[in-house]
Design a protein around this motif. Structure first.
Motif, PDB file in Angstrom:
ATOM      1  N   ALA A 179      -6.346  -1.499  -6.043  1.00 35.03           N
ATOM      2  CA  ALA A 179      -7.362  -0.733  -5.316  1.00 35.03           C
ATOM      3  C   ALA A 179      -6.831   0.684  -5.161  1.00 35.03           C
ATOM      4  O   ALA A 179      -5.686   0.884  -4.757  1.00 35.03           O
ATOM      5  CB  ALA A 179      -7.640  -1.359  -3.955  1.00 35.03           C
ATOM      6  N   LEU A 180      -7.687   1.638  -5.493  1.00 32.47           N
ATOM      7  CA  LEU A 180      -7.245   3.015  -5.656  1.00 32.47           C
ATOM      8  C   LEU A 180      -8.241   3.933  -4.968  1.00 32.47           C
ATOM      9  O   LEU A 180      -9.419   3.930  -5.286  1.00 32.47           O
ATOM     10  CB  LEU A 180      -7.236   3.266  -7.165  1.00 32.47           C
ATOM     11  CG  LEU A 180      -6.521   4.447  -7.778  1.00 32.47           C
ATOM     12  CD1 LEU A 180      -5.062   4.503  -7.364  1.00 32.47           C
ATOM     13  CD2 LEU A 180      -6.645   4.355  -9.306  1.00 32.47           C
ATOM     14  N   ALA A 181      -7.765   4.710  -3.993  1.00 30.17           N
ATOM     15  CA  ALA A 181      -8.574   5.794  -3.432  1.00 30.17           C
ATOM     16  C   ALA A 181      -8.038   7.097  -4.016  1.00 30.17           C
ATOM     17  O   ALA A 181      -6.830   7.354  -3.944  1.00 30.17           O
ATOM     18  CB  ALA A 181      -8.486   5.813  -1.910  1.00 30.17           C
ATOM     19  N   MET A 202       0.857  -1.189   0.000  1.00 36.06           N
ATOM     20  CA  MET A 202       0.000   0.000   0.000  1.00 36.06           C
ATOM     21  C   MET A 202       0.895   1.242   0.000  1.00 36.06           C
ATOM     22  O   MET A 202       1.766   1.373   0.861  1.00 36.06           O
ATOM     23  CB  MET A 202      -0.888  -0.028   1.242  1.00 36.06           C
ATOM     24  CG  MET A 202      -1.771   1.192   1.402  1.00 36.06           C
ATOM     25  SD  MET A 202      -2.898   1.008   2.833  1.00 36.06           S
ATOM     26  CE  MET A 202      -4.356   0.297   2.061  1.00 36.06           C
ATOM     27  N   ASN A 243      -4.436   6.827  -2.196  1.00 33.48           N
ATOM     28  CA  ASN A 243      -3.910   5.591  -1.629  1.00 33.48           C
ATOM     29  C   ASN A 243      -3.956   4.541  -2.723  1.00 33.48           C
ATOM     30  O   ASN A 243      -4.973   4.382  -3.390  1.00 33.48           O
ATOM     31  CB  ASN A 243      -4.770   5.167  -0.431  1.00 33.48           C
ATOM     32  CG  ASN A 243      -4.235   3.937   0.271  1.00 33.48           C
ATOM     33  OD1 ASN A 243      -4.003   2.907  -0.364  1.00 33.48           O
ATOM     34  ND2 ASN A 243      -4.043   4.023   1.577  1.00 33.48           N
ATOM     35  N   ILE A 244      -2.845   3.865  -2.926  1.00 29.92           N
ATOM     36  CA  ILE A 244      -2.715   2.885  -4.006  1.00 29.92           C
ATOM     37  C   ILE A 244      -2.321   1.561  -3.384  1.00 29.92           C
ATOM     38  O   ILE A 244      -1.259   1.451  -2.774  1.00 29.92           O
ATOM     39  CB  ILE A 244      -1.627   3.317  -5.009  1.00 29.92           C
ATOM     40  CG1 ILE A 244      -1.918   4.730  -5.543  1.00 29.92           C
ATOM     41  CG2 ILE A 244      -1.518   2.313  -6.145  1.00 29.92           C
ATOM     42  CD1 ILE A 244      -0.685   5.442  -6.076  1.00 29.92           C
ATOM     43  N   CYS A 245      -3.183   0.567  -3.517  1.00 34.96           N
ATOM     44  CA  CYS A 245      -2.911  -0.752  -2.935  1.00 34.96           C
ATOM     45  C   CYS A 245      -2.936  -1.802  -4.036  1.00 34.96           C
ATOM     46  O   CYS A 245      -3.981  -2.026  -4.650  1.00 34.96           O
ATOM     47  CB  CYS A 245      -3.926  -1.083  -1.846  1.00 34.96           C
ATOM     48  SG  CYS A 245      -3.586  -2.647  -1.012  1.00 34.96           S
TER      49      CYS A 245
END
Lengths: 332, 332
Positions: free
Chosen positions: B96-98, B55, B136-138
Motif C-alpha cells: 500500500a503506497l501513498a 509502515m 507512506n509505504i506499507c
C-alpha cells in the motif's frame, strides 16, 4: 507522552488487562497474535485465504479532525467490504498506523470503533505497526473461502442479471453537503453523513452469494458504480445495460431531484455496496439470500455480449450522463 | 498525470506487458493476484502462514528525496527481516503506497528495487492499494513455516547462548554522519550508508535456524540490540549477560573509537540482523548454518535465570553504558 510500545499494549493488544473494558477478548483464531515479529495464522483445512489491503489518508479519504470512533469503524469496514465482494469469511487483520501524536482520546475512540466492528464479524487484530507521521491508516485483512467459490471480477457472463445491494448515493450526497456544493438541512446531512462515516460491509450477503454459488462476478462499490462495474466488464470481456432509474437511491438522496439522484447513484463513491452478476435462474434465491442477510437486493440491468456500458432510463431510452469514477490521483 | 489504475498496471502488475523489462514474471504462487477485490493465497498443506506489516514514513524511516530504488529495496527488506526472525519462508506481499504524485521516474526506480529483492527471495506481489497523500509505504508480508517451528520471542531459556548475525552499527553510524553529528570521510559514509539503505534480510539463516530447530528464541534488530533483546527477555521471563566488546561491529564502525563502537553496536538501530538464543550443544551446527547461509554468526553472551540485562566488557567487568532503544514516538 506514551511510548510506541505502551501505546500498542494499551489500545490494541486485547490480551492486555487495560483493554478489557473495550470488549470481549481476542477470538484466538490466530496461533500467535500481537507481540512477535510475525503473527501466525492458518486457514481452516482445505480453505484458501483472501487478502486485501486498503490505505486511508487524511484529507483524501476522510476529513482532518474526523471523529476517531467512526474512523476506526470505517477503515475496517472498507476492508471487510473487499472480503464481502469476494464472498470470503472474515478471519483477521493487521493494522499499520502513522499518527502525528499518541493522543489517548483519539486512540481510545479509534480502537473502540475498530473493535466494535471487528467483533461483529469475528475478525481478530493479529499484528501491525505504529509510527509517527502524517495520519495514515493501513489495514490488511484476511478471510477464508473454499477453492473455486470466490466471486471474481472476471466471471460475468452475457445474459446475467446485474444486481446492487442496499442503496447508493447518500455518502456522495453527504460529501456534497459538507463541501457546501449542495444544500441539505441539518437532519438530512446528519443522516447522509452517517452513511458516509459508518458504512455497513455486506459480508453476510457476500457469504451467501459465494457459499450457495448464486452469483458469478462481484465487486464492491467504492469509487462509484459505473467505474467499478467497468472493472467487471473489462475483466470479463462483456458489456452491460444499466437502468439508471432502477438504481436504489439512499433515503436522503431519494428525496432530491432526479438529475442528482441519477448522478450520485451511478457515480457517487464511498457506497460499499456489492455490485454482482448472476444467472436469471437464481432470482428467487438471491432475493431470499438478501432477506436472510438483512440486505436489500435490486436488479438494475443485464450483462451483454456487446462491449461497453449502456445507460438507459426507466423507459429503456439511452441516457447521456456525464459520469466518471473516483480516481485518487485526479485532482480532488 | 497517470491515473491510479494506469499507475498500478504500469509499474506493479507484472502480468502487464509494460512490466516485462523489470524482471521475470510473477512467480504465480497465488491462486489470484493483483486486479480483484482480494488476492487468494493458500499455504502449502500443513503449513502455517507468518504475517507481518511494516509502515515506512518519509522523514521518519528515510530522508525526504531518498533514492527510490534503494527505498524499494529497503521497505521490502525490513519486512523480509521479520519473516527471517520467525524462521519463515517468504511467499508473497501486499504493497500500500501513498504518494504525493505519480512520478514515473520515482515509480520506475522504486519498483525496480522492490522487485529485484522480491525475486531474490521468491516473494510475489499479490495486491495492495495506491492513493495520493504524504509518502507512506506499507507492506504486509506472508511467509510459511511448519507448525511448532517458529522462532518466538518467548522461547529463550536460561543457559542459552546469545548470538548475533552479521555486523552491527554501520547503519547508525551513517545516520550520525548524515546528520553531521559525527565526521566521516566520503568513502566511509558511502560504505556505511549502503548498509543503512540496502540491508540484507537474514532469510536463509532464519530458515536454517528454524528448519533444523537449532535456535530457541529470535528477533530482528531494528530498533537497537539492547531494546530488541529486551523484548525477548521480557517475553521469555529471563535475563541476560551481554559482552558488549564481543559485538561484531560493521567494517566502518570497527575503525572508530571504542566508546562509539560500544554505543552503536549495542543500541544503533536499522541493523536488520538476527539476535537469537540457542542451547550450547548447538554451537557447531549454528556456525555451520551461518557458513551455509553466507552469514557470519557471533556468540555475544548468555541467557540467565536472573531478570535484567547485564552489560559487561571483554574482561567480564560490568559496563555502565547510557543506552536506549529507538522509539518512533520519542522526539527524533
Amino acid at each position: 507522552m506514551l511510548s510506541e510500545f505502551d501505546l500498542i499494549k494499551q489500545y490494541f493488544n486485547r490480551q492486555h488487562p487495560g483493554r478489557a473494558a473495550l470488549g470481549r477478548a481476542a477470538l484466538g483464531r490466530a496461533a500467535l497474535g500481537i507481540g512477535d515479529d510475525c503473527a501466525l495464522l492458518a486457514p481452516s483445512p482445505g480453505m484458501q485465504m483472501a487478502i486485501s489491503s486498503d490505505m486511508l489518508v487524511e484529507d483524501r479519504h476522510f476529513f482532518a479532525g474526523a471523529d476517531a470512533r467512526m474512523l476506526g469503524h470505517k477503515c475496517l469496514a472498507v476492508n471487510l467490504s473487499d472480503l464481502a465482494a469476494m464472498g470470503a469469511r472474515p478471519v483477521a487483520f493487521t493494522l499499520a498506523l502513522a499518527l502525528p501524536a499518541a493522543d489517548p482520546d483519539w486512540l481510545s475512540g479509534f480502537s473502540a470503533g475498530l473493535f466494535a466492528l471487528a467483533d461483529q464479524h469475528g475478525c481478530e487484530l493479529i499484528g501491525g505497526d505504529t509510527t509517527k507521521g502524517p495520519l495514515n491508516i493501513c489495514i490488511t485483512i484476511f478471510g477464508e473461502l473454499a477453492p473455486g467459490h470466490a466471486l471474481r471480477r472476471d466471471a460475468a457472463i452475457a445474459g446475467d442479471d446485474l444486481w446492487i445491494s442496499g442503496t447508493l448515493g447518500d455518502a456522495r450526497l453527504a460529501l456534497a453537503g459538507y463541501r457546501k456544493q449542495y444544500r441539505l438541512d441539518d437532519a438530512a446531512l446528519l443522516a447522509a453523513g452517517t452513511r458516509m462515516h459508518t458504512p455497513a460491509p455486506r459480508v453476510a450477503l457476500g457469504l451467501a452469494l459465494a457459499g450457495k454459488r448464486l452469483a458469478h462476478a462481484a465487486i464492491d462499490i467504492s469509487d462509484g458504480l459505473v467505474g467499478d462495474l467497468g472493472h467487471i466488464l473489462a475483466a470479463s470481456g462483456v458489456g452491460a445495460t444499466l437502468d439508471v432509474d432502477a438504481l436504489p437511491a439512499g433515503p436522503v438522496l431519494a428525496a432530491q431531484p432526479q438529475a442528482l439522484r441519477r448522478q450520485f447513484c451511478a457515480a457517487g463513491g464511498d457506497d460499499y455496496e456489492l455490485c454482482f452478476t448472476a444467472p436469471s435462474s437464481r432470482r428467487d434465491a438471491i432475493v431470499a439470500a438478501g432477506h436472510a442477510s438483512g440486505t436489500a437486493v435490486t436488479r438494475v440491468g443485464t450483462i451483454d455480449a456487446a462491449p461497453g456500458l449502456r445507460l438507459v432510463d426507466a423507459a429503456g431510452q439511452a441516457l447521456d450522463l456525464k459520469l466518471s469514477g473516483f480516481d485518487h490521483f485526479a485532482s480532488a
